[in-house]
Design a protein around this motif. Structure first.
Motif: not given
Lengths: 122, 492, 494
Positions: C438-439, C391-392, C372, C434-435, C386, C427, C431, C424
């Motif tokens: 962001y969370f 990721i494409p 934030r 990321v969590e 990513l 990922l 992540w 994976l």
């Protein structure tokens, strides 16, 4: 019997190299004292220099300076290479010792185990 | 505007809209106008292409070439046209609904909500118009990623956990299986283009292609075939418009759309019939239909019941694809549309109930039809269509699916469909019954004063449009039927 | 006129600039000077690339001493790829360094930092450009010594121990390489790589050559942190200053891989390395272990830089896997990932540098809700992440595509599955960040933070942009990598 003797004694320069190398390597791995480690590293490098220098020797050869009567010369190139390598190894050792001084300032010890304990606590 | 530009605009417009939406984040009304304008323009653009597609022309566009011989390119063929028309039309309706829902729910982060929504729709357009598997795969992943912030919109722990499920299942299946199948296909055939009659025939043995087919079908996690279905109930933590458009229409339909595309244009219907694995996968789809229906029966949360029902309905379409018969493919194509209208109506109603009465459980909804007659009438239409009762759209697609199953003597599949119709009735009709014929629970005097009356106007408008659509499509199924009949494998 | 000297200029410019940098009194001048030099080397690199592309391998006799007696600089397409990686990252990192490193080390030491940076650049470029085996060793030591210094400059005392640990392991590795080179010289009497490749097949079967091969392989494997010789890497990356982590992660291990390629394919030749010595199988085995184990370890790290370091070891495994296949497709895949991983890891470490500047920490437990306050930084991290996952539309996808394709081409499908499993795992560890960012609810400390300055964000996003560009239009990278692989493989054929 002769062959064995030749293998052991005739290649004595290689045996010296191997003994030095293993001594150095062992010191690097086994000693917790950082300065001793660095000494070991230096011995380790030096053994390689001897390997290079001894291979430049040609039986019956003289110093590679053109002079009357000399037909066979030692190979000068390894000497040149090792001169460079010595400079490198000196720089490495100097840098390593500098780092050890800084470590001593920061941790108050140069014993690897103690440093490890302090890092774990932090 | 020539067709090439139109195709480009269809994909670029929703992908670029977030810039404007973000720029206007201080002014809600202009911001929502952007969404409405973009969605309307998109629908008109897509609609302007349909005439040519019906005449058998396939507008194409090459965008880039990330790998030698592999292009990002687009080709509008009938099935993609059908999907794009559906998604863009329902986006217009959902945008209207979103405005009513998000404002009366006082949701936060509305700017990012509308932005990601637009990106998701752009990805759907990319999927619909993709001319090869690589392009499809790129937009497929983009869709997963752009809907992740929408699923986790609430930003709390529940949302985070749901987001984990969502990404875990969708990216997990696509990375592990779909991308492997993709690269394998490329290694075997040297092309990934969608071609009439498929590209695999002659390049692979039936046994090997069976493995490929399994990788493809399970790799498409968005089609929600058991055991890769749990992300869909998890995604229900999202705001209702997201569940409605994305998790009843755009995302899940992108999954079954991909299944259909792969069946028709990669394997080719004729080649698929030779693969033994097809039969087994069909059984898996059938089992999915039944298990998901039974699970739906057990849910008390209305959105969850709808989600499980979606899982079962999606497998109808996968089943159609695996029946390998022209009528089945027509049925599958039709069901994409018919189910979309009915299910979005149902979700809209669930959202309307939530906004107006703050109720989410079916057991609390007794007598709600008296308070919200308009909403619940629409719900009834949607429910009837799900069951497949005339005069609703669901009847038509089910009819084709059944005909297809009988045509190829797949009595097991036909039986499953009939049984699941009964189950559909069993889990939808009690909701309708309770809403209209059961007395409201608790003491009416204690009811919250705010919780009286109908839903906000914008919501009602959207519900009316989709419910009407569900009925109209029964009487005038011409456009989707024409498009579906144009598909290769059907024409011959 | 000048174009004939490009191979020499590539090394000489930063080499001569390094002492000049030391003489500059004002740290800002030193920075501006180093910045200019890094851009000049990039310009030289691009010119050199164009030249090699147009007229084939460039050979340059240093000091006009005839090859093979003098030192030869030899630039082929494989070198070009490396030169481009090193100079590009160097040029992008430099503008970033002023704010970042100025925050992390004493202002008095800034000239020294930039001097070491230029020496490091010199060493890496020298390794890539030179065609002489002993010269390669010298450049390797130049780059290593300067990197030990750079790492030791990190804030916190653990940077010192990390640097010393790297010094000890790095020196052992370099000495091994020196032994190998010495043995080769013993058998052939030459140090020129092209010359060596001509003379070696005559003696190929002798035990000395085999021993030389083993020494070189193990020595280089230490430098490039091939599992399980990677122990120095996590600490070095974690405790180094942010800029240094980014630069070293993107270039140093990659140069190690380049040395491996040179020795396997050019010096020893493909038939000796892969058929007589079976190094391909060993490499693939170690690479597979690296990919799986380090990805798993990365999942459990709390320090994001350490996590990225473990991920680096795994990605080095990807590259080595491609090389171990010893097919054109495999080596191409390895080289494509060489480039792509450099820009991916570079950008991720730069993003972490932004966070370190503001937060003073890169521990996950300190980063709650930081997205934030620093949305651009975290957006960069997510995009880079990513790409790391593959990721494409990102460069990472292109690498994965090439690698899986190369593996499937030779029918090793379990390896393909392994690569995908580790994506994976990627990922999962990305992540987790990321969590957290962001969370989680931001704490009091986080709420006071502001976004990183443009001086940091622009270079970070430049690398991210490169990442996306090469994800959509990979033709340039795959073209150079393909030609490089063809050169390498072709040379090995007798």
């Amino acid at each position: 019997m002769h062959d064995v003797m030749h293998g052991v004694l005739g290649l004595y320069n290689y045996w010296i190299v191997i003994i030095l190398m293993m001594t150095g390597f062992y010191t690097v791995i086994a000693r917790p004292n950082l300065v001793k480690k660095i000494i070991g590293l230096f011995i380790f490098q030096t053994s390689v220099f001897i390997l290079f220098i001894s291979m430049a020797k040609i039986e019956g050869g003289t110093a590679p300076i053109i002079s009357e009567g000399a037909r066979i010369y030692s190979n000068p190139l390894p000497h040149v290479l090792i001169l460079t390598a010595i400079v490198v190894s000196l720089a490495t050792t100097a840098l390593a010792l500098a780092l050890v001084i800084r470590i001593r300032e920061a941790y108050g010890t140069i014993n690897e185990d103690d440093i490890h304990v302090q890092d774990e606590e932090a | 505007m020539n067709t090439e530009t139109t195709v480009l605009a269809c994909i670029a417009l929703p992908l670029l809209a977030p810039a404007l939406i973000t720029a206007l984040h201080r002014w809600p009304n202009p911001r929502e106008t952007v969404t409405l304008l973009t969605s309307t323009c998109l629908f008109l653009l897509v609609y302007s292409l349909h005439d040519e597609v019906l005449q058998g022309m396939h507008p194409t566009l090459d965008l880039a070439e990330p790998l030698p011989g592999l292009k990002i390119s687009f080709e509008v063929e009938p099935l993609g046209m059908l999907f794009a028309l559906l998604a863009s039309f329902l986006w217009v309706v959902t945008s209207v609904y979103s405005i009513g829902y998000m404002r009366s729910h006082h949701e936060w982060r509305q700017t990012s909500y509308y932005s990601y929504f637009a990106v998701a729709l752009g990805s759907v357009m990319g999927i619909a118009f993709a001319a090869n598997l690589l392009t499809l795969f790129i937009f497929y992943e983009l869709l997963t990623l752009s809907t992740y912030p929408l699923v986790t919109h609430a930003g709390d722990n529940a949302a985070r956990n749901a987001g984990r499920m969502y990404l875990g299942y969708l990216l997990g299946t696509s990375v592990m299986m779909l991308s492997l199948a993709l690269i394998w296909t490329w290694a075997l055939t040297g092309t990934l283009d969608f071609r009439t009659g498929g590209i695999l025939e002659g390049a692979v043995t039936p046994g090997m292609s069976g493995i490929l087919l399994i990788l493809f079908i399970f790799g498409i996690g968005k089609a929600a075939i058991i055991p890769f279905h749990l992300w869909l109930p998890a995604a229900m933590v999202a705001p209702t418009p997201v569940s409605a458009l994305l998790h009843a229409v755009a995302v899940v339909k992108a999954g079954v759309f991909t299944v259909l595309k792969i069946v028709i244009y990669i394997f080719g219907v004729d080649f698929l019939a030779e693969i033994p694995a097809t039969q087994w996968l069909m059984y898996v789809a059938a089992v999915t239909i039944l298990i998901a229906s039974l699970m739906a029966l057990r849910q008390d949360n209305l959105k969850l019941r709808l989600a499980w029902s979606t899982i079962s309905q999606l497998s109808y379409i996968s089943l159609c694809a695996l029946l390998v018969t022209p009528l089945g493919i027509v049925g599958g194509g039709m069901h994409i549309v018919m189910h979309a209208f009915a299910k979005i109506t149902l979700f809209f109603c669930a959202g309307a109930i939530m906004v107006t009465t703050h109720k989410t459980q079916i057991s609390e909804m007794g007598g709600i039809g008296r308070q919200m007659p308009w909403t619940m009438a629409a719900f009834t239409v949607g429910a009837l269509s799900m069951i497949g009762v005339p005069p609703t759209a669901g009847f038509i697609s089910k009819w084709y699916i059944l005909l297809g199953a009988i045509e190829v003597q797949q009595m097991f599949a036909a039986g499953v469909i009939i049984l699941s119709t009964l189950l559909n009735a069993a889990y939808f009709l009690p909701v309708v019954y309770a809403a209209f014929f059961r007395a409201p629970e608790g003491n009416p005097e204690n009811e919250n004063r705010d919780a009286r009356g109908e839903a906000p106007l914008a919501i009602l408008l959207a519900i009316t449009v989709t419910a009407t659509g569900t009925v109209v499509l029964f009487f005038f199924p011409g456009l989707p039927l024409d498009l579906a009949s144009q598909l290769p494998g059907v024409r011959e | 006129m000048l174009s004939a000297h490009l191979p020499a200029l590539q090394v000489v410019v930063p080499l001569v600039s390094a002492p000049v940098c030391l003489l500059l009194r004002n740290p800002r001048h030193a920075w501006a000077f180093a910045l200019a030099v890094s851009w000049v080397t990039l310009a030289v690199a691009i010119n050199l690339a164009v030249q090699v592309h147009a007229s084939g391998t460039a050979s340059y006799a240093l000091g006009a001493w005839a090859v093979p007696w003098g030192i030869e600089y030899r630039v082929d397409m494989a070198s070009v790829l490396m030169i481009l990686i090193i100079t590009t990252i160097g040029a992008i990192v430099m503008p970033y360094s002023w704010r970042s490193i100025g925050h992390e080390i004493d202002k008095k030491h800034l000239q020294l930092f930039y001097t070491c940076y230029l020496l490091f650049l010199t060493g890496l470029l020298g390794i890539v450009v030179t065609g002489d085996a002993f010269n390669l060793f010298v450049f390797l030591e130049i780059s290593s010594l300067s990197s030990y210094v750079l790492i030791s400059l990190g804030s916190g005392r653990r940077a010192l121990t990390a640097a010393l640990q790297y010094l000890v392991m790095g020196t052992i590795g370099a000495t091994f390489i020196l032994i190998g080179i010495g043995l080769l010289y013993m058998m052939t009497g030459t140090l020129n790589m092209a010359d060596l490749s001509q003379r070696l097949p005559v003696n190929a079967d002798s035990r000395t050559i085999r021993v030389a091969f083993a020494f070189v392989t193990v020595g280089v494997s230490i430098k490039l942190a091939l599992f399980p010789l990677h122990l120095w890497l996590p600490n070095a990356y974690t405790y180094a200053p942010s800029v240094v982590s980014a630069f070293i992660a993107a270039t140093a291990t990659k140069t190690g891989i380049y040395i491996l390629l040179r020795f396997f394919f050019t010096v020893f030749g493909i038939s000796f390395s892969f058929e007589a010595m079976h190094v391909g199988e060993i490499l693939m085995l170690l690479a597979s272990a690296a990919i799986l184990i380090t990805s798993l370890v990365a999942v459990f790290q709390d320090n994001v830089k350490r996590m990225l370091a473990y991920s680096s070891i795994g990605h080095i495994g990807y590259i080595i896997l491609g090389i171990g296949l010893a097919t054109t497709a495999g080596v191409t895949a390895g080289m494509v990932h060489l480039f792509n991983h450099a820009i991916i890891k570079g950008s991720l470490f730069l993003a972490m540098g932004c966070i370190f500047l503001r937060l003073g920490s890169v521990e996950l437990s300190d980063m709650h809700g930081i997205a934030r306050q620093m949305p651009w930084t975290m957006a960069a991290f997510v995009t880079g992440g990513l790409s790391l996952i593959g990721i494409p539309l990102t460069a990472g996808f292109i690498s994965k595509w090439y690698l899986v394709n190369a593996v499937l081409n030779v029918g090793y499908w379990p390896l393909a599955v392994l690569i995908l499993v580790s994506s994976l795992l990627g990922l999962i560890y990305i992540w987790r960040v990321v969590e957290t960012a962001y969370f989680q609810m931001p704490g009091y400390k986080i709420r006071k933070l502001s976004e990183a300055p443009a001086a940091l964000l622009v270079p970070t996003w430049l690398l991210i942009g490169t990442n996306l560009y090469f994800g959509v239009n990979a033709g340039l990278v795959t073209g150079i990598a393909g030609q490089g692989a063809a050169v390498l493989i072709g040379q090995g054929v007798p």
